[in-house]
Design a protein around this motif. Structure first.
Motif, short mmCIF file in Angstrom:
data_model
loop_
_atom_site.label_atom_id
_atom_site.label_comp_id
_atom_site.label_asym_id
_atom_site.label_seq_id
_atom_site.Cartn_x
_atom_site.Cartn_y
_atom_site.Cartn_z
N PHE A 3 -10.16 -7.08 -2.75
CA PHE A 3 -9.39 -6.65 -3.92
C PHE A 3 -9.08 -7.86 -4.81
CE2 PHE A 3 -5.66 -4.73 -6.05
CZ PHE A 3 -6.15 -3.46 -6.31
N LYS B 275 -10.22 -8.83 -8.71
CA LYS B 275 -9.26 -9.13 -9.77
C LYS B 275 -9.55 -10.49 -10.40
CE LYS B 275 -6.36 -5.67 -9.96
NZ LYS B 275 -6.02 -5.02 -11.23
N HIS C 94 3.71 -10.16 -4.56
CA HIS C 94 3.38 -10.50 -5.94
C HIS C 94 4.39 -11.51 -6.48
CE1 HIS C 94 0.29 -7.50 -6.40
NE2 HIS C 94 1.07 -6.63 -5.80
N ASP D 164 8.87 -7.04 -18.51
CA ASP D 164 9.05 -7.13 -17.05
C ASP D 164 8.81 -5.78 -16.38
OD1 ASP D 164 9.66 -9.78 -17.20
OD2 ASP D 164 11.83 -9.49 -17.21
N ASP E 169 5.16 -5.28 -16.10
CA ASP E 169 4.63 -6.08 -14.99
C ASP E 169 4.92 -5.42 -13.65
OD1 ASP E 169 3.81 -7.90 -16.85
OD2 ASP E 169 5.36 -9.38 -16.43
N GLN F 49 2.71 -2.44 -13.17
CA GLN F 49 1.34 -2.85 -12.82
C GLN F 49 1.24 -3.12 -11.31
OE1 GLN F 49 0.18 -6.77 -14.01
NE2 GLN F 49 -1.98 -6.42 -13.59
N ARG F 50 2.19 -3.90 -10.81
CA ARG F 50 2.15 -4.27 -9.38
C ARG F 50 2.32 -3.05 -8.49
NH1 ARG F 50 5.99 -9.15 -10.76
NH2 ARG F 50 4.36 -10.45 -11.67
N GLU G 209 -0.95 -1.21 -8.52
CA GLU G 209 -1.94 -1.94 -7.74
C GLU G 209 -1.67 -1.81 -6.24
OE1 GLU G 209 -3.28 -5.40 -10.92
OE2 GLU G 209 -1.58 -5.74 -9.59
N ASP G 210 -0.40 -1.90 -5.89
CA ASP G 210 -0.05 -1.74 -4.47
C ASP G 210 -0.41 -0.35 -3.97
OD1 ASP G 210 0.83 -4.27 -3.96
OD2 ASP G 210 2.93 -3.85 -4.43
N CYS H 193 -2.73 1.53 -5.14
CA CYS H 193 -4.19 1.60 -5.06
C CYS H 193 -4.68 1.03 -3.74
CB CYS H 193 -4.84 0.81 -6.20
SG CYS H 193 -4.71 1.62 -7.81
N ILE H 194 -4.21 -0.16 -3.45
CA ILE H 194 -4.71 -0.84 -2.25
C ILE H 194 -4.25 -0.12 -0.98
CG2 ILE H 194 -2.90 -2.61 -1.93
CD1 ILE H 194 -5.21 -4.63 -1.62
N SER I 175 -7.11 0.52 -10.84
CA SER I 175 -6.64 -0.85 -10.58
C SER I 175 -7.14 -1.83 -11.64
CB SER I 175 -7.08 -1.31 -9.18
OG SER I 175 -8.39 -1.85 -9.21
N LYS I 176 -8.26 -1.51 -12.27
CA LYS I 176 -8.80 -2.36 -13.34
C LYS I 176 -8.09 -2.07 -14.68
CE LYS I 176 -12.04 -4.93 -11.51
NZ LYS I 176 -12.08 -6.38 -11.75
N VAL J 250 -5.10 -1.04 -15.25
CA VAL J 250 -3.73 -1.57 -15.35
C VAL J 250 -3.72 -3.05 -15.75
CG1 VAL J 250 -2.59 0.11 -13.87
CG2 VAL J 250 -3.51 -1.98 -12.84
N THR J 251 -4.78 -3.78 -15.37
CA THR J 251 -4.86 -5.19 -15.80
C THR J 251 -4.92 -5.27 -17.32
OG1 THR J 251 -6.19 -5.63 -13.84
CG2 THR J 251 -6.11 -7.36 -15.48
#
Lengths: 218, 218
Positions: A82, A86, A213, B51, B54, B57-58, B61-62, B64-65, B85-86, B88-89
């Motif tokens: 992952f 990224k 994070h 914030d 951010d 996003q995390r 991503e969490d 997703c993983i 996951s892409k 959100v970046t």
């Protein structure tokens, strides 16, 4: 795939990532060389090479997704893949900035530079080192190195502010310099942005090691 | 997790993504409102909201993983999670640009604007629509809509060139305008960059539907 097969595939991904990283580092270096020497041919080469970087990104992303699908890795293995998926996004964006700087070099090819390029080459040197260090930190899982990279990013930010003010002063002196100085400001802002991408990579390195994070991009 | 459990988790991820998208769209909109009205309070709110983006996003991503680790999805399911996951970046980077624009608003708060903000508000309106459309296209899997988004991005690029030239002319008229006009150029370049992030999202949408990568960001 056996565990050994999986390790080999992961090793292979690491190598791809480092290869991509070293190409991107070179692209960033070369775009400033092209700028300094007003070397249009080199600029065109950089723009062309950007396609290679894009291809490499896709290749790595495809490998990541295939490896996840095939091996259904867990915990640290999944986090590693992952993280790689990224990091390549940030590397690709850095190369994108380098390619955009190369395009500006083409626009500036016939200009007589007003002055040495203020601190732009200095910014670039630090940024290149940051890229290398961030990938070393990924490979070695050395989270301590990240503090140093963040300090370098602070230096880049400070240089950017200086470059910005220097160039405003150059513009104020003679309006003939307007276009050139504005282009230089945009170039410097792209280098500053590349530094931010490096800190994003560092955040992923921290995540990889700690599972947590962290916001380094303040 | 049952299939229904998985679908619910995926549905939940989609909702998170849309929520993040709509916050980012609002951030982009508001930073230009703050710029137009020289509204420092709003600018500070936007910087603070970054914030939240951010964190979101995390969180995504969490999720997703964790979902990949838990469910070991294959084919389209895996591609969907990977795509989220892409995306959100890119959304996070857009919000980052909006927050940087808000910081510029703070720097410009005491300036008397030389002129209406050239085509910056117009650029922003198109970019906001692009963000919305790109997320609609993700949800509806409508790859056709992407052509239209790319056209809008061309429009943003053209507006950026116009804004750049207009601002150079404004600087040339009076060096008192230098700082302000340079800030405006940087703001416009961030909007242009946000447009590029939207086309990145579109590339992921194409990948999701077709499994193929496409370069829309030429």
């Amino acid at each position: 795939m056996t565990r050994t097969g999986f390790d080999t595939a992961l090793e292979n991904l690491n190598e791809d990532l480092l290869r991509m990283g070293s190409i991107v580092e070179k692209q960033v270096h070369q775009c400033i060389v092209a700028l300094v020497n007003q070397d249009e041919e080199l600029a065109m080469q950089i723009i062309k090479n950007d396609d290679l970087v894009d291809d490499l990104q896709r290749e790595i992303e495809d490998k990541c997704i295939r490896l996840i699908g095939k091996e259904q890795p867990l915990a640290i293995d999944l986090r590693t893949i992952f993280t790689i998926s990224k990091i390549v996004t940030d590397l690709e964006r850095m190369a994108d900035h380098a390619s955009n700087i190369a395009k500006a070099v083409k626009r500036l090819k016939n200009e007589v530079y007003i002055k040495e390029l203020v601190d732009i080459p200095k910014m670039s040197l630090i940024v290149e080192k940051m890229i290398k260090k961030s990938l070393d930190s990924f490979i070695s899982r050395d989270v301590e190195a990240i503090k140093e990279i963040c300090k370098m990013d602070d230096e880049v930010d400070a240089l950017y502010k200086g470059v910005f003010n220097d160039l405003l002063a150059i513009m104020a002196k003679d309006i003939k310099n307007l276009n050139q100085a504005t282009q230089f400001i945009l170039i410097a802002s792209k280098l500053e942005r590349i530094g931010d991408h490096v800190t994003n990579i560092c955040e992923w390195n921290v995540y990889l090691v700690t599972g947590e994070h962290m916001d380094l991009n303040e």
